[in-house]
Design a protein around this motif. Structure first.
Motif, short mmCIF file in Angstrom:
data_model
loop_
_atom_site.label_atom_id
_atom_site.label_comp_id
_atom_site.label_asym_id
_atom_site.label_seq_id
_atom_site.Cartn_x
_atom_site.Cartn_y
_atom_site.Cartn_z
N THR A 1 10.06 -8.44 -8.29
CA THR A 1 8.69 -7.99 -8.01
C THR A 1 8.64 -6.47 -7.89
OG1 THR A 1 8.25 -10.05 -6.83
CG2 THR A 1 6.70 -8.25 -6.48
N LEU A 2 9.65 -5.89 -7.22
CA LEU A 2 9.69 -4.44 -7.10
C LEU A 2 9.77 -3.79 -8.47
CD1 LEU A 2 9.90 -1.83 -5.43
CD2 LEU A 2 12.38 -2.21 -5.30
N ALA A 3 10.54 -4.35 -9.36
CA ALA A 3 10.67 -3.79 -10.71
C ALA A 3 9.32 -3.73 -11.42
CB ALA A 3 11.67 -4.60 -11.52
N LEU A 4 8.49 -4.74 -11.21
CA LEU A 4 7.15 -4.73 -11.81
C LEU A 4 6.33 -3.55 -11.30
CD1 LEU A 4 6.26 -8.54 -11.71
CD2 LEU A 4 7.00 -7.18 -13.68
N ARG A 5 6.51 -3.22 -10.04
CA ARG A 5 5.79 -2.07 -9.46
C ARG A 5 6.36 -0.77 -10.01
NH1 ARG A 5 3.86 -6.31 -8.27
NH2 ARG A 5 3.35 -7.09 -6.18
N LEU A 6 7.70 -0.67 -10.03
CA LEU A 6 8.36 0.56 -10.47
C LEU A 6 8.14 0.83 -11.96
CD1 LEU A 6 11.76 0.38 -8.53
CD2 LEU A 6 9.66 1.62 -7.91
N LYS A 7 7.74 -0.19 -12.66
CA LYS A 7 7.45 -0.03 -14.10
C LYS A 7 6.31 0.96 -14.32
CE LYS A 7 7.05 -2.89 -18.25
NZ LYS A 7 6.88 -4.27 -18.75
N ALA B 1 0.83 -1.21 0.00
CA ALA B 1 0.00 0.00 0.00
C ALA B 1 0.87 1.26 0.00
CB ALA B 1 -0.93 0.00 1.22
N MET B 2 1.92 1.27 0.82
CA MET B 2 2.81 2.43 0.87
C MET B 2 3.52 2.62 -0.46
SD MET B 2 4.04 4.93 2.70
CE MET B 2 3.69 4.49 4.42
N LEU B 3 3.99 1.53 -1.04
CA LEU B 3 4.68 1.61 -2.33
C LEU B 3 3.74 2.15 -3.41
CD1 LEU B 3 7.12 1.08 -4.13
CD2 LEU B 3 6.36 -1.30 -4.35
N ALA B 4 2.51 1.67 -3.43
CA ALA B 4 1.53 2.13 -4.42
C ALA B 4 1.25 3.63 -4.26
CB ALA B 4 0.24 1.32 -4.30
N LYS B 5 1.16 4.08 -3.00
CA LYS B 5 0.91 5.50 -2.75
C LYS B 5 2.09 6.35 -3.24
CE LYS B 5 -2.10 4.94 1.30
NZ LYS B 5 -2.20 5.09 2.77
N ALA B 6 3.30 5.85 -3.03
CA ALA B 6 4.49 6.59 -3.44
C ALA B 6 4.55 6.71 -4.96
CB ALA B 6 5.74 5.90 -2.92
N ILE B 7 4.25 5.64 -5.65
CA ILE B 7 4.28 5.66 -7.12
C ILE B 7 3.18 6.57 -7.66
CG2 ILE B 7 3.90 4.24 -9.19
CD1 ILE B 7 5.27 1.93 -7.61
N ALA B 8 2.00 6.49 -7.08
CA ALA B 8 0.89 7.35 -7.52
C ALA B 8 1.21 8.81 -7.25
CB ALA B 8 -0.39 6.94 -6.78
N ALA B 9 1.83 9.09 -6.12
CA ALA B 9 2.20 10.48 -5.79
C ALA B 9 3.20 11.02 -6.79
CB ALA B 9 2.77 10.54 -4.38
N SER B 10 4.19 10.22 -7.14
CA SER B 10 5.18 10.64 -8.12
C SER B 10 4.53 10.95 -9.46
CB SER B 10 6.25 9.55 -8.28
OG SER B 10 7.20 9.92 -9.27
N ASN B 11 3.70 10.05 -9.92
CA ASN B 11 3.05 10.22 -11.23
C ASN B 11 2.14 11.44 -11.25
OD1 ASN B 11 4.36 7.96 -12.17
ND2 ASN B 11 2.61 6.60 -11.92
#
Length: 276
Positions: free
Chosen positions: A79-85, A46-56
């Motif tokens: 797995t992290l790379a799939l998220r960072l994509k 959840a935290m990772l998703a929020k961080a990526i959404a905030a950046s975008n």
């Protein structure tokens, strides 16, 4: 890591002035993220998703990642790379490695290959030019690596040319005063994780206490012998600092170690460049 231990995500926005910044780069937006420690324990999905959404959401011109993608085993990087994509950036995504990304002999190559496979440029003692020759981006090897030799890179640059440096460990700012560094971006500290309002990071307080204990006493107690934990310059644990003539920004990171964070939330940094 449960949100009660890490706290809510904080978006830090600041403007950094750079002398001689070309008019074409005025107002460019950088997003920095650091210290993911993606291992199933220290960073929630959840935290990772929020961080990526905030950046975008900020539609950044450049996304910069400053190390420690995993903690020990490099396997989670896939797995992290799939998220960072999912990260979006106008001029690309650039990264350096941290000390935890070098834990095993094969860690560096596995992490580099995984990030490269999704289009992230991993800089290991390299100079990149996402916006051309007017603002080089320097990515250093980690401070603890045998290949940490910044002089060979920094001496390639014209002293009159502004530049941004990515270096995982903020302690490197002390040595890098020998060169012009308009903005150094670092992580590594997690901001100190536990902050005592009015006093600073817990480990800075620990360091000050240690300095006041006589050497003879410290020698008798093993737990008191260690002079420095994680870094030497805990006064640079987070935020923007002037180091000589240079500027250093230290991101608090996204991952969280036990016992958790106190007055030190995980961070996504948004930096707007401005001429001086």
């Amino acid at each position: 890591m449960h949100s009660l231990l890490s706290g809510p995500l904080s978006i830090e926005q600041l403007t950094v002035k750079i002398a001689g910044l070309p008019a074409s780069l005025q107002g460019k937006k950088l997003v920095q993220m650091s210290d993911f420690h993606y291992d199933g324990l220290r960073l929630s999905e959840a935290m990772l998703a929020k961080a990526i959404a905030a950046s975008n959401k900020f539609n950044p011109d450049l996304v910069l990642l400053t190390g420690d993608y995993v903690t020990t085993d490099p396997e989670p990087i896939h797995t992290l790379a799939l998220r960072l994509k999912q990260l979006q950036s106008q001029a690309g995504i650039y990264a350096v490695l941290g000390n935890h990304d070098l834990y095993y002999k094969h860690s560096r190559s596995e992490i580099t290959n995984s990030l490269t496979s999704i289009g992230i440029h991993v800089l290991w003692n390299e100079i990149a030019y996402p916006w051309g020759k007017e603002l080089p981006l320097v990515g250093l090897a980690d401070r603890y690596s045998r290949e940490y030799h910044p002089a060979s890179l920094m001496n390639q640059l014209d002293p009159d040319t502004p530049r941004i440096v990515l270096s995982h460990n903020p302690d490197t700012a002390e040595f890098l005063q020998a060169w012009r560094i308009d903005l150094q971006l670092s992580g590594h500290t997690h901001g100190g994780q536990i902050i005592f309002p009015g006093f600073g990071p817990m480990l800075l307080c620990h360091k000050k206490i240690m300095q006041n204990i006589p050497t003879k006493v410290r020698r008798r107690f093993p737990c008191l012998r260690r002079k420095s934990l994680v870094i030497s310059h805990w006064e640079w644990a987070q935020g923007l600092h002037k180091v000589g003539n240079n500027q250093l920004y230290v991101n608090r990171g996204l991952g969280t170690y036990l016992p958790g964070r106190l007055f030190c939330p995980p961070e996504v940094t948004v930096i707007t460049l401005q001429g001086e």
